[in-house]
Design an enzyme around this catalytic site. Sequence first.
Site, short mmCIF file in Angstrom:
data_model
loop_
_atom_site.label_atom_id
_atom_site.label_comp_id
_atom_site.label_asym_id
_atom_site.label_seq_id
_atom_site.Cartn_x
_atom_site.Cartn_y
_atom_site.Cartn_z
N ARG A 248 0.86 -1.18 0.00
CA ARG A 248 0.00 0.00 0.00
C ARG A 248 0.89 1.23 0.00
O ARG A 248 2.11 1.11 0.06
CB ARG A 248 -0.92 -0.01 1.23
CG ARG A 248 -0.21 -0.55 2.47
CD ARG A 248 -0.61 0.08 3.73
NE ARG A 248 -0.41 1.50 3.73
CZ ARG A 248 0.78 2.08 3.83
NH1 ARG A 248 1.88 1.40 3.95
NH2 ARG A 248 0.88 3.40 3.81
N GLY A 249 0.28 2.42 0.03
CA GLY A 249 1.04 3.65 -0.07
C GLY A 249 1.18 4.02 -1.54
O GLY A 249 1.47 3.16 -2.38
N ALA A 250 0.98 5.30 -1.85
CA ALA A 250 0.82 5.72 -3.25
C ALA A 250 1.96 5.25 -4.17
O ALA A 250 1.71 4.58 -5.18
CB ALA A 250 0.63 7.23 -3.31
N ASN B 173 -5.17 12.71 1.38
CA ASN B 173 -4.34 11.76 2.14
C ASN B 173 -5.24 10.98 3.10
O ASN B 173 -6.45 11.21 3.19
CB ASN B 173 -3.23 12.52 2.90
CG ASN B 173 -2.15 11.58 3.42
OD1 ASN B 173 -1.68 10.72 2.68
ND2 ASN B 173 -1.77 11.71 4.67
N LYS B 174 -4.61 10.07 3.82
CA LYS B 174 -5.33 9.17 4.73
C LYS B 174 -6.32 9.93 5.62
O LYS B 174 -6.01 11.00 6.13
CB LYS B 174 -4.31 8.43 5.59
CG LYS B 174 -4.85 7.40 6.55
CD LYS B 174 -5.77 6.39 5.93
CE LYS B 174 -5.18 5.69 4.72
NZ LYS B 174 -6.19 4.87 3.99
N ASP C 194 -1.64 11.00 -1.27
CA ASP C 194 -2.01 10.10 -2.36
C ASP C 194 -2.26 10.87 -3.65
O ASP C 194 -2.25 10.29 -4.73
CB ASP C 194 -3.27 9.31 -1.99
CG ASP C 194 -2.91 8.30 -0.91
OD1 ASP C 194 -2.85 8.72 0.26
OD2 ASP C 194 -2.65 7.14 -1.25
N GLN D 96 -2.02 2.16 10.26
CA GLN D 96 -0.74 2.18 9.53
C GLN D 96 0.36 2.88 10.33
O GLN D 96 1.54 2.59 10.16
CB GLN D 96 -0.90 2.90 8.18
CG GLN D 96 -1.70 2.14 7.15
CD GLN D 96 -3.15 2.57 7.12
OE1 GLN D 96 -3.72 2.92 8.16
NE2 GLN D 96 -3.78 2.53 5.96
N ARG E 222 -7.40 0.34 -6.71
CA ARG E 222 -7.63 1.38 -5.69
C ARG E 222 -7.80 2.72 -6.42
O ARG E 222 -7.02 3.02 -7.34
CB ARG E 222 -6.47 1.43 -4.68
CG ARG E 222 -6.38 0.13 -3.87
CD ARG E 222 -5.52 0.29 -2.64
NE ARG E 222 -6.16 1.14 -1.66
CZ ARG E 222 -5.52 1.63 -0.59
NH1 ARG E 222 -4.24 1.35 -0.39
NH2 ARG E 222 -6.15 2.39 0.28
#
Length: 349
Positions: A53-55, A253-254, A243, A202, A90
């Site tokens: 995960r993570g952009a 973002n998150k 992101d 996370q 995603r």
Amino acid sequence: MILEGKPTRSITRTADGRGACILDQRLLPWEVRWVELRDADQAARAIREMWTRGAPMIGATAAYGLAMALAADPSDDSLATADAMLHATRPTAINLRWALDRVVETVRPLPPAQRAEAAFARADAICDEDAALCRAIGEHGLELLRALYARHPGRPLNILTHCNAGWLATVDYGTATAPIYLAHDAGIPVHVWVDETRPRNQGALLTAFELANHGVPHSVIADNAGGLLMMRGQVDAVIVGTDRVTANGDVCNKIGTYLKALAAYDNGVPFYVALPYTTFDPATQSGDAVPIEERDGNELAWLTGPTADGALASVRVTASPVRNPAFDITPARLVTGYITERGVLDRIG
Ligand code: MRU
């Protein structure tokens, strides 16, 4: 990145060169397990189910996934089908579209027999570039942290971060964490407030794991603690990843990032967003046009961790219906600066 004392990258090609190795992030920090992705379906599943995960990491994994699809079938149809499948995994991080486009533009003019090798080479280049971009972000961010530290010498610099924008989310260094690692390595005493980052945690699970492996002092805090810490002068700066940054500088973002930005604004704490150009989306005018991923409510309703015997177990933490929007938008007006590979910009776009 330093993993168990050794420099490591978070994605590599398999030994035979025909697949990709990633860490299964669902098991961290309890178990370090490398997984081999062997075809495009597996790569898509790993992204969708957040083994990785993570952009930037999503982009790198998808690039290898497309190469694997072309190794199985290099036709135009196969290219289009795999591209669509990987892109659908995603919706929010723009790096996914960016990385797939780089592979597609590389292979489309080539005869089918040459496509798989060219795609793997392009995926390697995406990874090398990402590591270099994050290193450059770290160097520019280091100067920022050096200047902040000079204002308060003699005590550690307190940085608050949200989610995981570290080396697990990129190929190396991370975005938000790169300045922190470089500052720590340069002898600047840094302490990191790590937002736990509900619902998937996370921060508590991944960022804390990374910082521990690198020897950076840190404390995990409840997501709701940041406001108080900022009010008490215990946060010198907030640094988050992203992101997608839109043409007007809005930051996706998150979920929870926006609340940190509001608290930082109200308390005069600088709020920085670290990103490579691959996360900038000039084609989308503002944050309200970014698709916000809504994930399975079970991510919120259940918590997983080891029991006393070390086996992982899950417990339910609510009996009620839940909603789980995974990202939010921080308006550009709340952002003090964007830490990029080109320098620290006070506006973007
Ligand atoms: O849902 P996730 O864990 O993929 O979300 C990740 C984030 O929000 C990160 O902060 C962002 O991708 C930046 S990673 C350098």
